[in-house]
Design a protein around this motif. Structure first.
Motif, PDB file in Angstrom:
ATOM      1  N   UNK A 124       0.837  -1.196   0.000  1.00  0.00           N
ATOM      2  CA  UNK A 124       0.000   0.000   0.000  1.00  0.00           C
ATOM      3  C   UNK A 124       0.874   1.249   0.000  1.00  0.00           C
ATOM      4  N   UNK A 125       0.323   2.341  -0.541  1.00  0.00           N
ATOM      5  CA  UNK A 125       1.086   3.599  -0.607  1.00  0.00           C
ATOM      6  C   UNK A 125       1.247   4.231   0.766  1.00  0.00           C
ATOM      7  N   UNK A 126       0.270   4.052   1.634  1.00  0.00           N
ATOM      8  CA  UNK A 126       0.316   4.671   2.959  1.00  0.00           C
ATOM      9  C   UNK A 126      -0.342   3.743   3.966  1.00  0.00           C
ATOM     10  N   UNK A 127       0.179   3.781   5.189  1.00  0.00           N
ATOM     11  CA  UNK A 127      -0.395   2.970   6.263  1.00  0.00           C
ATOM     12  C   UNK A 127      -0.921   3.847   7.397  1.00  0.00           C
ATOM     13  N   UNK A 128      -1.186   5.116   7.087  1.00  0.00           N
ATOM     14  CA  UNK A 128      -1.899   5.945   8.057  1.00  0.00           C
ATOM     15  C   UNK A 128      -3.305   5.378   8.187  1.00  0.00           C
ATOM     16  N   UNK A 129      -3.936   5.561   9.329  1.00  0.00           N
ATOM     17  CA  UNK A 129      -5.233   4.920   9.579  1.00  0.00           C
ATOM     18  C   UNK A 129      -6.273   5.317   8.535  1.00  0.00           C
ATOM     19  N   UNK A 130      -6.346   6.607   8.214  1.00  0.00           N
ATOM     20  CA  UNK A 130      -7.353   7.074   7.255  1.00  0.00           C
ATOM     21  C   UNK A 130      -7.166   6.466   5.873  1.00  0.00           C
ATOM     22  N   UNK A 131      -5.943   6.513   5.353  1.00  0.00           N
ATOM     23  CA  UNK A 131      -5.680   6.003   4.003  1.00  0.00           C
ATOM     24  C   UNK A 131      -5.732   4.481   3.952  1.00  0.00           C
ATOM     25  N   UNK A 132      -5.329   3.834   5.028  1.00  0.00           N
ATOM     26  CA  UNK A 132      -5.388   2.382   5.092  1.00  0.00           C
ATOM     27  C   UNK A 132      -6.842   1.901   5.078  1.00  0.00           C
ATOM     28  N   UNK A 133      -7.678   2.541   5.885  1.00  0.00           N
ATOM     29  CA  UNK A 133      -9.094   2.175   5.922  1.00  0.00           C
ATOM     30  C   UNK A 133      -9.754   2.402   4.565  1.00  0.00           C
ATOM     31  N   UNK A 135      -8.241   2.268   1.657  1.00  0.00           N
ATOM     32  CA  UNK A 135      -7.710   1.307   0.697  1.00  0.00           C
ATOM     33  C   UNK A 135      -8.352  -0.067   0.824  1.00  0.00           C
ATOM     34  N   UNK A 136      -8.699  -0.465   2.055  1.00  0.00           N
ATOM     35  CA  UNK A 136      -9.272  -1.811   2.242  1.00  0.00           C
ATOM     36  C   UNK A 136     -10.751  -1.746   2.629  1.00  0.00           C
ATOM     37  N   UNK A 137     -11.380  -0.574   2.380  1.00  0.00           N
ATOM     38  CA  UNK A 137     -12.823  -0.371   2.503  1.00  0.00           C
ATOM     39  C   UNK A 137     -13.343  -0.633   3.910  1.00  0.00           C
ATOM     40  N   UNK A 138     -12.679  -0.024   4.867  1.00  0.00           N
ATOM     41  CA  UNK A 138     -13.162  -0.038   6.256  1.00  0.00           C
ATOM     42  C   UNK A 138     -13.836   1.298   6.529  1.00  0.00           C
ATOM     43  N   UNK A 139     -15.083   1.291   6.989  1.00  0.00           N
ATOM     44  CA  UNK A 139     -15.752   2.563   7.297  1.00  0.00           C
ATOM     45  C   UNK A 139     -15.087   3.258   8.478  1.00  0.00           C
ATOM     46  N   UNK A 140     -14.820   4.553   8.316  1.00  0.00           N
ATOM     47  CA  UNK A 140     -14.176   5.328   9.379  1.00  0.00           C
ATOM     48  C   UNK A 140     -14.959   6.612   9.592  1.00  0.00           C
ATOM     49  N   UNK A 141     -15.661   6.670  10.708  1.00  0.00           N
ATOM     50  CA  UNK A 141     -16.433   7.864  11.058  1.00  0.00           C
ATOM     51  C   UNK A 141     -15.808   8.516  12.289  1.00  0.00           C
ATOM     52  N   UNK A 142     -16.113   9.791  12.481  1.00  0.00           N
ATOM     53  CA  UNK A 142     -15.555  10.547  13.613  1.00  0.00           C
ATOM     54  C   UNK A 142     -14.031  10.455  13.646  1.00  0.00           C
ATOM     55  N   UNK A 143     -13.423  10.769  12.493  1.00  0.00           N
ATOM     56  CA  UNK A 143     -11.965  10.754  12.386  1.00  0.00           C
ATOM     57  C   UNK A 143     -11.360  11.730  13.388  1.00  0.00           C
ATOM     58  N   UNK A 144     -10.260  11.313  14.002  1.00  0.00           N
ATOM     59  CA  UNK A 144      -9.549  12.092  15.017  1.00  0.00           C
ATOM     60  C   UNK A 144     -10.366  12.283  16.296  1.00  0.00           C
ATOM     61  N   UNK A 145     -11.333  11.396  16.494  1.00  0.00           N
ATOM     62  CA  UNK A 145     -11.952  11.249  17.815  1.00  0.00           C
ATOM     63  C   UNK A 145     -11.648   9.837  18.274  1.00  0.00           C
TER      64      UNK A 145
END
Length: 458
Positions: A124-133, A135-145
């Motif tokens: 993967x190009x990045x393994x930061x939580x936002x970009x990783x999620x 890339x592998x289609x994980x829903x991420x709500x309330x980012x940085x909470x």
């Protein structure tokens, strides 16, 4: 059993970094079995840029419990569990420090979902939580909470557990002796593995390829690994940003010191403490007292009318004068290395021949002082070459000093014969003479009694 954790903080560095929100999901490998989420009163102001990132401000946490008040909840839910987080060393380090400040030792086994993802989901190009999620289609709500990020990490962890090699990888990462568990989250193990156990300098680089730190070492691999075990705020932050490491071999510690100084001056890496010019310069000088005895002494450069040798700190100046005093059998009292009104009794220098007791004539003593002065003047004007071990068995490292000025270093094959300064200069990598290089070379020449130093015909 696992506890998957995320925290939000005031962002003031690990030791001053106070938690503003924490979320913990207890996970048994199949499902979430418990949860603890809470805002936390950090008892310190939350910076505006942190509020802009997380949405958490001073008013939101005003009536929230302090870390002390929720510490039992955290201890209870994490008891007997593996501590899991994205870039685990940050979250774990902050929580451990919060516990330390209230007198509790918090210790848990750790797993990092960044490192696990790099191993189990490579490419993967990045393994930061936002970009990783994403890339592998994980829903991420309330980012940085805390709860939003922690829940997304649970979903990521589920996917990692389902990978074919997960059991082997997890066991390896949980092994306390595994280097994999200690490496920064963004640093591939293959990069660390290629670092040799030899003298040289190393460069820490971030994900953009920017050099953020330069260091030197006698054993490069051992020194680099030492950064990863260091729990200071600066080291944790620096290692969390490190995504690549490069190195250059030096052959010896002296050459590594000179290379490191030059690179810090050239690159000004953000995690290197700036090599600042020291405030005061010191100098050795001579004078004759009312009894006709010639003294050697040192003082700040402003108080010396005719300096024999200049130094950029008092320690090097005094050490050099001690060596002169011993080498020429001078008196510590008359070299101002010992404040006494009677005969000298220096704990290190015992070569005085009795001028302070009237056992040596003034003429004889003054003759030795003049020899010492001529020696200092001669060293300041001669061409000197220091020979050290090279990077490989078939070469030598050379450092050139001319007229008291550091000119540079180079590497010469042992089969090449050098008969003149012109021959030698062709192999020298020119360098700037700085306060730091002068201090490095002065200390080296004072300490190394068996070093190979020789003059080259000019």
């Amino acid at each position: 059993m696992y506890t998957i954790i995320d925290i939000e903080t005031t962002g003031n560095g690990v030791k001053g970094n106070k938690i503003t929100e924490i979320s913990i999901f207890k996970y048994d490998g199949n499902q979430i079995v418990d949860e603890f989420t809470s805002l936390v009163n950090p008892q310190s102001p939350i910076p505006y840029f942190i509020t802009g990132l997380t949405g958490i401000d001073d008013q939101m946490v005003q009536n929230a419990p302090t870390f002390l008040e929720i510490s039992e909840n955290i201890m209870s839910i994490t008891e007997g569990c593996i501590f899991v987080a994205h870039s685990v060393n940050f979250d774990y380090g902050v929580i451990k420090e919060e516990f330390r400040q209230i007198g509790i030792d918090f210790t848990r086994k750790k797993l990092c979902t960044v490192r696990l993802s790099r191993k189990l989901i490579p490419g993967l190009n990045s393994y930061s939580l936002g970009k990783l999620c994403s890339a592998i289609e994980i829903p991420l709500t309330d980012r940085h909470r805390a709860r939003g990020d922690a829940h997304a990490t649970v979903l990521l962890f589920e996917q990692l557990l389902a990978k074919p090699d997960s059991e082997t990888v997890f066991k390896k990462f949980l092994n306390a002796r595994s280097q994999e568990a200690t490496l920064p989250p963004h640093l591939p193990k293959s990069v660390f593995d290629r670092i040799p156990q030899k003298p040289g300098i190393y460069y820490f680089m971030n994900q953009k390829g920017e050099i953020i730190y330069v260091g030197k070492a006698i054993n490069l691999k051992k020194r680099v690994l030492g950064h990863f075990y260091d729990k200071s705020r600066k080291e944790i932050q620096m290692c969390s940003e490190t995504a690549n490491i490069d190195f250059k071999l030096a052959g010896s510690e002296l050459v590594a010191l000179l290379m490191e100084s030059a690179e810090i001056k050239r690159l000004f890496p953000p995690y290197n403490r700036a090599q600042k010019r020291m405030g005061k310069q010191y100098a050795i000088f001579s004078y004759e007292d009312r009894n006709g005895i010639t003294h050697l002494a040192f003082n700040t450069i402003k108080g010396v009318p005719d300096p024999l040798k200049i130094f950029h700190n008092q320690t090097d100046c005094r050490a050099y004068l001690e060596e002169i005093c011993k080498s020429f059998s001078l008196c510590p009292k008359y070299c101002h290395l010992q404040q006494t009104t009677s005969a000298c009794s220096h704990h290190q220098i015992t070569t005085c021949q009795g001028i302070c007791k009237g056992e040596e004539s003034v003429a004889d003593y003054n003759g030795k002082v003049q020899e010492a002065i001529q020696h200092m003047k001669m060293l300041a004007s001669e061409v000197r070459v220091i020979k050290e071990k090279g990077r490989e068995p078939h070469e030598n490292a050379i450092i050139l000093i001319a007229d008291g000025v550091y000119k540079g270093f180079g590497f010469i094959d042992t089969d090449i014969e050098i008969s003149s300064l012109e021959d030698l200069t062709a192999f020298i990598n020119p360098q700037k003479h700085t306060v730091e290089t002068e201090s490095i070379l002065t200390q080296y020449l004072l300490k190394e009694k068996t070093t190979q130093i020789f003059n080259v015909a000019t």
